[in-house]
Design a protein around this motif. Structure first.
Motif, PDB file in Angstrom:
ATOM      1  N   VAL A  84      33.280 -53.363  19.470  1.00  0.00           N
ATOM      2  CA  VAL A  84      32.837 -54.243  18.390  1.00  0.00           C
ATOM      3  C   VAL A  84      32.013 -55.392  18.965  1.00  0.00           C
ATOM      4  CG1 VAL A  84      33.627 -55.874  16.623  1.00  0.00           C
ATOM      5  CG2 VAL A  84      34.690 -53.626  16.793  1.00  0.00           C
ATOM      6  N   GLY A  85      32.443 -55.964  20.077  1.00  0.00           N
ATOM      7  CA  GLY A  85      31.675 -57.029  20.714  1.00  0.00           C
ATOM      8  C   GLY A  85      30.280 -56.575  21.085  1.00  0.00           C
ATOM      9  N   GLN A  86      30.175 -55.387  21.651  1.00  0.00           N
ATOM     10  CA  GLN A  86      28.867 -54.841  22.014  1.00  0.00           C
ATOM     11  C   GLN A  86      28.014 -54.637  20.763  1.00  0.00           C
ATOM     12  OE1 GLN A  86      29.037 -51.100  24.079  1.00  0.00           O
ATOM     13  NE2 GLN A  86      26.846 -50.811  24.003  1.00  0.00           N
ATOM     14  N   ASP A  87      28.605 -54.073  19.708  1.00  0.00           N
ATOM     15  CA  ASP A  87      27.843 -53.842  18.482  1.00  0.00           C
ATOM     16  C   ASP A  87      27.414 -55.140  17.816  1.00  0.00           C
ATOM     17  OD1 ASP A  87      27.811 -51.140  18.735  1.00  0.00           O
ATOM     18  OD2 ASP A  87      29.121 -50.709  17.035  1.00  0.00           O
ATOM     19  N   VAL A  88      28.239 -56.176  17.899  1.00  0.00           N
ATOM     20  CA  VAL A  88      27.851 -57.471  17.335  1.00  0.00           C
ATOM     21  C   VAL A  88      26.614 -57.992  18.052  1.00  0.00           C
ATOM     22  CG1 VAL A  88      28.535 -59.902  17.172  1.00  0.00           C
ATOM     23  CG2 VAL A  88      30.117 -58.127  16.432  1.00  0.00           C
ATOM     24  N   LEU A  89      26.608 -57.917  19.366  1.00  0.00           N
ATOM     25  CA  LEU A  89      25.441 -58.384  20.126  1.00  0.00           C
ATOM     26  C   LEU A  89      24.197 -57.560  19.802  1.00  0.00           C
ATOM     27  CD1 LEU A  89      27.068 -59.055  23.607  1.00  0.00           C
ATOM     28  CD2 LEU A  89      26.238 -60.743  21.963  1.00  0.00           C
ATOM     29  N   MET A  90      24.334 -56.248  19.831  1.00  0.00           N
ATOM     30  CA  MET A  90      23.177 -55.380  19.584  1.00  0.00           C
ATOM     31  C   MET A  90      22.679 -55.524  18.147  1.00  0.00           C
ATOM     32  SD  MET A  90      22.747 -54.312  22.544  1.00  0.00           S
ATOM     33  CE  MET A  90      21.410 -53.190  22.304  1.00  0.00           C
ATOM     34  N   SER A  91      23.585 -55.637  17.195  1.00  0.00           N
ATOM     35  CA  SER A  91      23.185 -55.780  15.792  1.00  0.00           C
ATOM     36  C   SER A  91      22.528 -57.129  15.545  1.00  0.00           C
ATOM     37  CB  SER A  91      24.389 -55.605  14.876  1.00  0.00           C
ATOM     38  OG  SER A  91      24.873 -54.283  14.936  1.00  0.00           O
ATOM     39  N   ASN A  92      23.008 -58.174  16.213  1.00  0.00           N
ATOM     40  CA  ASN A  92      22.350 -59.478  16.092  1.00  0.00           C
ATOM     41  C   ASN A  92      20.896 -59.384  16.517  1.00  0.00           C
ATOM     42  OD1 ASN A  92      23.807 -61.783  15.091  1.00  0.00           O
ATOM     43  ND2 ASN A  92      25.281 -61.409  16.708  1.00  0.00           N
ATOM     44  N   LEU A  93      20.662 -58.722  17.653  1.00  0.00           N
ATOM     45  CA  LEU A  93      19.287 -58.562  18.141  1.00  0.00           C
ATOM     46  C   LEU A  93      18.458 -57.715  17.184  1.00  0.00           C
ATOM     47  CD1 LEU A  93      20.035 -58.019  21.932  1.00  0.00           C
ATOM     48  CD2 LEU A  93      19.129 -60.090  20.831  1.00  0.00           C
ATOM     49  N   THR A 124      33.503 -54.468   9.730  1.00  0.00           N
ATOM     50  CA  THR A 124      32.261 -54.195   9.014  1.00  0.00           C
ATOM     51  C   THR A 124      31.570 -55.492   8.620  1.00  0.00           C
ATOM     52  OG1 THR A 124      33.256 -52.170   8.149  1.00  0.00           O
ATOM     53  CG2 THR A 124      31.263 -52.939   7.069  1.00  0.00           C
ATOM     54  N   THR A 125      32.346 -56.486   8.242  1.00  0.00           N
ATOM     55  CA  THR A 125      31.777 -57.759   7.835  1.00  0.00           C
ATOM     56  C   THR A 125      31.237 -58.543   9.024  1.00  0.00           C
ATOM     57  OG1 THR A 125      33.288 -57.814   5.965  1.00  0.00           O
ATOM     58  CG2 THR A 125      32.301 -59.892   6.600  1.00  0.00           C
ATOM     59  N   VAL A 126      31.863 -58.398  10.182  1.00  0.00           N
ATOM     60  CA  VAL A 126      31.449 -59.139  11.378  1.00  0.00           C
ATOM     61  C   VAL A 126      30.158 -58.582  11.964  1.00  0.00           C
ATOM     62  CG1 VAL A 126      32.095 -59.415  13.816  1.00  0.00           C
ATOM     63  CG2 VAL A 126      33.682 -60.068  12.041  1.00  0.00           C
ATOM     64  N   ILE A 127      29.930 -57.294  11.826  1.00  0.00           N
ATOM     65  CA  ILE A 127      28.726 -56.669  12.390  1.00  0.00           C
ATOM     66  C   ILE A 127      27.519 -57.086  11.554  1.00  0.00           C
ATOM     67  CG2 ILE A 127      27.578 -54.490  12.945  1.00  0.00           C
ATOM     68  CD1 ILE A 127      30.063 -54.893  14.626  1.00  0.00           C
ATOM     69  N   PRO A 128      26.554 -57.787  12.135  1.00  0.00           N
ATOM     70  CA  PRO A 128      25.367 -58.182  11.376  1.00  0.00           C
ATOM     71  C   PRO A 128      24.612 -56.964  10.856  1.00  0.00           C
ATOM     72  CG  PRO A 128      25.494 -59.402  13.421  1.00  0.00           C
ATOM     73  CD  PRO A 128      26.546 -58.329  13.488  1.00  0.00           C
TER      74      PRO A 128
END
Length: 162
Positions: free
Chosen positions: A67-76, A114-118
């Motif tokens: 989830v941490g990795q996906d948060v970073l990648m989705s932010n970008l 799901t809500t945390v992932i941009p």
């Protein structure tokens, strides 16, 4: 004692919150705060999910890292999509994701993830908990998104909770 005070910390917090919001320590407010702290957890007990039993603690760490990795990648990805909105508008879409996860705690965790992932928003869950409606900010391939969602989030949550 657990029958009278199913959530003692919640009772205390509600009573104190009542007093703080009213800025009063009068006898009436003390009684109302105590009544709120006592009655609210009793009345809301049926809504509380059953106790959590984590089946595989190692899966929690793997899920946290994914989830941490996906948060970073989705932010970008979302930032790039917003910056390039003039050249290529985002392909936003609602997607129906079939779910195998049925545990209430697992579904609550999935909703938070799901809500945390941009770029993704949990929109609706079918009454029988079989289909989740997710809004995606920019989508290339629906099937790939569903496969990623199920493999990255749903399966680890099933390992943890079911």
């Amino acid at each position: 004692m657990k029958r009278l005070f199913p959530a003692p910390w919640l009772s205390l917090a509600l009573g104190l919150l009542w007093l703080i919001l009213n800025l009063s320590m009068s006898l009436g407010h003390l009684l109302l705060g105590a009544a709120l702290g006592f009655l609210a957890p009793l009345m809301l007990r049926p809504l509380r999910p059953r106790p959590i039993h984590i089946r595989r603690p190692g899966a929690v760490l793997r899920l946290f890292l994914m989830v941490g990795q996906d948060v970073l990648m989705s932010n970008l990805a979302v930032a790039w999509g917003v910056l390039n909105i003039g050249r290529r508008p985002p392909r936003s879409k609602f997607i129906k994701v079939p779910l195998d996860l049925r545990d209430a705690n697992g579904l609550a965790a999935l909703s938070m993830i799901t809500t945390v992932i941009p770029g993704t928003v949990w929109s609706e869950l079918a009454l029988d908990r079989s289909i989740l409606l997710v809004h995606v900010f920019d989508l290339d391939d629906e099937a790939a998104f569903i496969a990623h969602f199920k493999a990255t989030y749903e399966r680890p949550l099933m390992e943890i909770f079911e």
